[in-house]
Scaffold this motif. Structure first.
Motif, PDB file in Angstrom:
ATOM      1  N   VAL A   1       3.912  10.028  18.477  1.00  0.00           N
ATOM      2  CA  VAL A   1       3.466   9.656  19.829  1.00  0.00           C
ATOM      3  C   VAL A   1       4.632   9.114  20.630  1.00  0.00           C
ATOM      4  N   CYS A   2       5.397   8.219  19.963  1.00  0.00           N
ATOM      5  CA  CYS A   2       6.571   7.658  20.647  1.00  0.00           C
ATOM      6  C   CYS A   2       7.503   8.768  21.098  1.00  0.00           C
ATOM      7  N   PHE A   3       7.702   9.737  20.178  1.00  0.00           N
ATOM      8  CA  PHE A   3       8.682  10.775  20.499  1.00  0.00           C
ATOM      9  C   PHE A   3       8.202  11.609  21.666  1.00  0.00           C
ATOM     10  N   ILE A   4       6.894  11.953  21.681  1.00  0.00           N
ATOM     11  CA  ILE A   4       6.431  12.849  22.750  1.00  0.00           C
ATOM     12  C   ILE A   4       6.483  12.136  24.091  1.00  0.00           C
ATOM     13  N   VAL A   5       6.058  10.862  24.101  1.00  0.00           N
ATOM     14  CA  VAL A   5       6.089  10.129  25.373  1.00  0.00           C
ATOM     15  C   VAL A   5       7.535   9.987  25.865  1.00  0.00           C
ATOM     16  N   GLY A   6       8.435   9.650  24.904  1.00  0.00           N
ATOM     17  CA  GLY A   6       9.826   9.495  25.295  1.00  0.00           C
ATOM     18  C   GLY A   6      10.420  10.781  25.825  1.00  0.00           C
ATOM     19  N   THR A   7      10.063  11.903  25.191  1.00  0.00           N
ATOM     20  CA  THR A   7      10.612  13.178  25.671  1.00  0.00           C
ATOM     21  C   THR A   7      10.105  13.508  27.061  1.00  0.00           C
ATOM     22  N   LEU A   8       8.823  13.160  27.325  1.00  0.00           N
ATOM     23  CA  LEU A   8       8.313  13.420  28.676  1.00  0.00           C
ATOM     24  C   LEU A   8       9.112  12.655  29.722  1.00  0.00           C
ATOM     25  N   PHE A   9       9.370  11.366  29.423  1.00  0.00           N
ATOM     26  CA  PHE A   9      10.154  10.579  30.371  1.00  0.00           C
ATOM     27  C   PHE A   9      11.548  11.176  30.560  1.00  0.00           C
ATOM     28  N   LEU A  10      12.153  11.575  29.437  1.00  0.00           N
ATOM     29  CA  LEU A  10      13.515  12.112  29.514  1.00  0.00           C
ATOM     30  C   LEU A  10      13.551  13.383  30.353  1.00  0.00           C
ATOM     31  N   LEU A  11      12.524  14.248  30.158  1.00  0.00           N
ATOM     32  CA  LEU A  11      12.526  15.489  30.935  1.00  0.00           C
ATOM     33  C   LEU A  11      12.297  15.202  32.414  1.00  0.00           C
ATOM     34  N   THR A  12      11.438  14.191  32.696  1.00  0.00           N
ATOM     35  CA  THR A  12      11.277  13.817  34.105  1.00  0.00           C
ATOM     36  C   THR A  12      12.605  13.384  34.702  1.00  0.00           C
ATOM     37  N   GLY A  13      13.350  12.598  33.913  1.00  0.00           N
ATOM     38  CA  GLY A  13      14.656  12.175  34.398  1.00  0.00           C
ATOM     39  C   GLY A  13      15.560  13.350  34.693  1.00  0.00           C
ATOM     40  N   LEU A  14      15.543  14.366  33.820  1.00  0.00           N
ATOM     41  CA  LEU A  14      16.390  15.530  34.060  1.00  0.00           C
ATOM     42  C   LEU A  14      15.967  16.281  35.313  1.00  0.00           C
ATOM     43  N   VAL A  15      14.654  16.357  35.536  1.00  0.00           N
ATOM     44  CA  VAL A  15      14.164  17.017  36.757  1.00  0.00           C
ATOM     45  C   VAL A  15      14.656  16.271  37.987  1.00  0.00           C
ATOM     46  N   ILE A  16      14.632  14.938  37.909  1.00  0.00           N
ATOM     47  CA  ILE A  16      15.105  14.150  39.053  1.00  0.00           C
ATOM     48  C   ILE A  16      16.585  14.393  39.300  1.00  0.00           C
ATOM     49  N   PHE A  17      17.364  14.499  38.218  1.00  0.00           N
ATOM     50  CA  PHE A  17      18.782  14.790  38.412  1.00  0.00           C
ATOM     51  C   PHE A  17      18.974  16.155  39.063  1.00  0.00           C
ATOM     52  N   ALA A  18      18.127  17.130  38.668  1.00  0.00           N
ATOM     53  CA  ALA A  18      18.266  18.455  39.272  1.00  0.00           C
ATOM     54  C   ALA A  18      17.938  18.412  40.757  1.00  0.00           C
ATOM     55  N   ILE A  19      16.894  17.623  41.121  1.00  0.00           N
ATOM     56  CA  ILE A  19      16.547  17.491  42.547  1.00  0.00           C
ATOM     57  C   ILE A  19      17.695  16.842  43.300  1.00  0.00           C
ATOM     58  N   GLU A  20      18.327  15.843  42.663  1.00  0.00           N
ATOM     59  CA  GLU A  20      19.439  15.163  43.315  1.00  0.00           C
ATOM     60  C   GLU A  20      20.572  16.144  43.587  1.00  0.00           C
ATOM     61  N   LEU A  21      20.836  17.010  42.597  1.00  0.00           N
ATOM     62  CA  LEU A  21      21.927  17.964  42.774  1.00  0.00           C
ATOM     63  C   LEU A  21      21.606  18.963  43.874  1.00  0.00           C
ATOM     64  N   TYR A  22      20.356  19.397  43.914  1.00  0.00           N
ATOM     65  CA  TYR A  22      19.975  20.350  44.962  1.00  0.00           C
ATOM     66  C   TYR A  22      20.106  19.712  46.336  1.00  0.00           C
ATOM     67  N   GLY A  23      19.698  18.440  46.417  1.00  0.00           N
ATOM     68  CA  GLY A  23      19.806  17.755  47.701  1.00  0.00           C
ATOM     69  C   GLY A  23      21.238  17.585  48.137  1.00  0.00           C
ATOM     70  N   ALA A  24      22.146  17.407  47.171  1.00  0.00           N
ATOM     71  CA  ALA A  24      23.549  17.220  47.545  1.00  0.00           C
ATOM     72  C   ALA A  24      24.127  18.479  48.164  1.00  0.00           C
ATOM     73  N   TYR A  25      23.563  19.625  47.817  1.00  0.00           N
ATOM     74  CA  TYR A  25      24.075  20.852  48.415  1.00  0.00           C
ATOM     75  C   TYR A  25      23.388  21.197  49.708  1.00  0.00           C
ATOM     76  N   ARG A  26      22.148  20.680  49.899  1.00  0.00           N
ATOM     77  CA  ARG A  26      21.382  21.180  51.043  1.00  0.00           C
ATOM     78  C   ARG A  26      21.737  20.456  52.315  1.00  0.00           C
ATOM     79  N   TYR A  27      21.959  19.134  52.232  1.00  0.00           N
ATOM     80  CA  TYR A  27      22.247  18.405  53.449  1.00  0.00           C
ATOM     81  C   TYR A  27      23.682  18.641  53.858  1.00  0.00           C
ATOM     82  N   ASP A  28      23.939  18.364  55.139  1.00  0.00           N
ATOM     83  CA  ASP A  28      25.244  18.769  55.618  1.00  0.00           C
ATOM     84  C   ASP A  28      26.126  17.624  56.059  1.00  0.00           C
ATOM     85  N   TYR A  29      25.678  16.397  56.020  1.00  0.00           N
ATOM     86  CA  TYR A  29      26.563  15.307  56.362  1.00  0.00           C
ATOM     87  C   TYR A  29      26.564  14.307  55.220  1.00  0.00           C
TER      88      TYR A  29
END
Lengths: 107, 105, 332
Positions: free
Chosen positions: A5-33
């Motif tokens: 249970v610990c492992f599955i919950v922890g992995t979910l959090f970790l994957l959410t974190g990775l998704v957030i990093f991907a959104i951050e990277l996409y945002g860094a390319y999309r905005y222009d200033y």
């Protein structure tokens, strides 16, 4: 069983974190200033790393290194907004064509 | 059902590879950005991703002292931003005052 | 013997004339040589241009700047010879490297019994769980002594090269001199930071204690886990740099002046020297009986390693801070 249970919950959090990093990277390319890109960078710096390290803490169990990870999160939450403030001040002080991007109040 | 250790290993490796790819894209942003502040922001982002990578490595290899390295990395990247902004503002001001002198004198 | 001579009498003695000659104070040609009245030398533009022309002509003839044929061939040959020479050097170095023994062969000098002995008996003989700390601070303590001295010498060199002397001779008294130079240096330095940043100061209030405590933790646990004096000292130095950036030079000089740096470095290095060179004079008999090794795994264990770690950490912290301050302002 508890370990699974610990492992599955922890992995979910970790994957959410990775998704957030991907959104951050996409945002860094999309905005222009740079001041708009800084929004996304701060987003990843505080939220992304908080959720990722929380997931890793859950996987680790109760250990001394878990407390150290909590210390990392606290340190970064105190230090990252100050970095953003300093970079914004640098940009405002050295950019001569600031009026093309935003409204500037002349004091 | 595979053993827990194998699934863990697989999950760690996958996240490490994804983070490494994102790190390369951040570096591209640092090279492209037209202003100085762009590059500082990109390097900060890279530092944060590296911190998550080190924490995952610490769990994967079972060596708990790598978390200390993570904390030091956070500290060093924060300090780097402070010093670079200070120095660059000083350089910019010097350049401006010299140009003004050349224009007047 | 204690009777003072008058001015007239002193001028007739030999000592007066000797010292006047020694310091070159007298003008031998005054009133003795006939001189015509001189006019001041005025440099016209014609003079300057003529001098330039002559100098250029001379240099052209001397160095063949007009590039005669032989000079051009020499330049080409020089470039080719450089490449050939570098190639030969690289080939020779690679050839030497290829003579190294392959990794893992059993009968080479690298895989002899020295490393095995260090690993097996390291814990018993030094008492340190971290064998690397036991190596650098117990078996090979002289090397680390040399390293700390190298750090110290590096800081002294940087001090010599970059130190700015703000002495203003026009000031009246010595007290005003020092105050003016410090203020002036501070004002020059404030160019880098337009005003005192309240946000940075607030963050530094919280973060600097955390950083320094973490540095102390890394130093004290040098013999139990990775870390030790060098990394812990660097962390403490970084904490001091953060404090300086947030609060400015005036506040930092309340507790860290040049005197502090001198005494801390000198004290730590002397302590290290004394703690490890006594064996020269006692015929290589060590103080093992007096300082106990303790149980491995506890903080107070492994003999002299803990105090030596602290000494090395202090030196490294002072060095880091001194480098930053030298490059930024030129003085403490």
């Amino acid at each position: 069983m508890a370990e699974w249970v610990c492992f599955i919950v922890g992995t979910l959090f970790l994957l959410t974190g990775l998704v957030i990093f991907a959104i951050e990277l996409y945002g860094a390319y999309r905005y222009d200033y740079v001041l708009n890109r800084m929004h996304m960078a701060a987003f990843g710096d505080t939220f992304g790393i908080g959720v990722s390290l929380l997931g890793l803490m859950i996987i680790n169990g109760f250990h001394f290194s878990t407390l150290k990870m909590a210390l990392i999160i606290i340190f970064l939450w105190c230090a990252s907004p100050v970095s953003s403030h300093l970079i914004a001040r640098l940009e405002a002080a050295t950019n001569e064509n600031l009026e093309t991007h935003m409204e500037v109040e002349k004091k | 059902m595979m053993a827990l250790a194998e699934i863990k290993h697989f999950v760690y490796e996958a996240s490490l590879i994804i983070l490494a790819v994102m790190l390369m894209l951040c570096l591209l942003r640092a090279v492209l950005g037209p202003r100085v502040a762009d590059r500082i922001v990109a390097v900060n982002m890279m530092g944060t991703m590296v911190m998550v990578m080190i924490a995952i490595l610490a769990l994967m290899m079972g060596e708990s002292y790598l978390i200390d390295v993570c904390l030091i990395y956070a500290m060093v990247s924060f300090l780097a931003v402070i010093v670079i902004t200070k120095v660059y503002m000083g350089v910019y001001r010097e350049r401006r005052s010299r140009e003004k002198e050349e224009r007047n004198g | 013997m204690s009777r003072k001579k008058t001015e007239q009498e002193y001028r007739k003695t030999f000592a007066f004339r000797f010292f006047r000659w020694l310091n070159a104070e007298e003008d031998r040609y005054l009133d003795k040589v006939e001189m015509h009245p001189q006019e001041p030398y005025v440099e016209t533009e014609e003079d300057i241009r003529r001098r330039q022309r002559e100098k250029n002509a001379l240099l052209n003839k001397l160095y063949g700047r007009k590039k005669s044929k032989s000079v051009r061939y020499l330049e080409l040959f020089y470039k080719g010879a450089c490449i050939v020479f570098c190639g030969i050097l690289i080939y020779l170095l690679l050839l030497t490297v290829s003579y190294l023994p392959p990794i893992g062969v059993a009968d080479r000098p690298v895989n002899n019994e020295v490393s095995r002995r260090y690993i097996e008996e390291g814990l018993d003989e030094t008492g340190a769980v971290n064998i690397v700390s036991g190596m650098i601070l117990d078996y090979r303590a002289f090397d680390t002594l040399g390293e700390s001295h190298v750090l110290f010498v590096a800081t002294v060199t940087v001090l010599i090269l970059l130190r700015a002397d703000h002495k203003k001779k026009e000031r009246s008294s010595a007290g005003e001199e020092m105050a003016y130079s410090l203020e002036e240096a501070e004002i020059n330095d404030r160019n880098y930071e337009p005003k005192n940043d309240a946000i940075l100061q607030m963050a530094a209030c919280i973060l600097v204690p955390i950083i320094i405590i973490f540095g102390i933790y890394v130093i004290l646990n040098g013999h139990l886990g990775p870390g030790g004096g060098f990394s812990g000292g660097a962390i403490i130095g970084a904490g001091l740099i953060l404090y300086l950036n947030a609060f400015g030079f005036q506040k930092t000089q309340r507790f860290f002046t040049e005197k502090t740096y001198k005494w801390v470095s000198f004290g730590s290095l002397s302590f290290y020297c004394i703690a490890k060179s006594y064996s020269f004079y006692t015929g290589a008999n060590h103080l093992e009986n007096i300082i106990p090794k303790g149980t491995p795994g506890a903080i107070l264990s492994s003999g002299l390693i803990l105090p030596l770690n602290i000494a090395v950490g202090l030196v490294v912290a002072c060095t880091m801070y001194a480098f930053y301050v030298m490059f930024r302002k030129g003085g403490f």
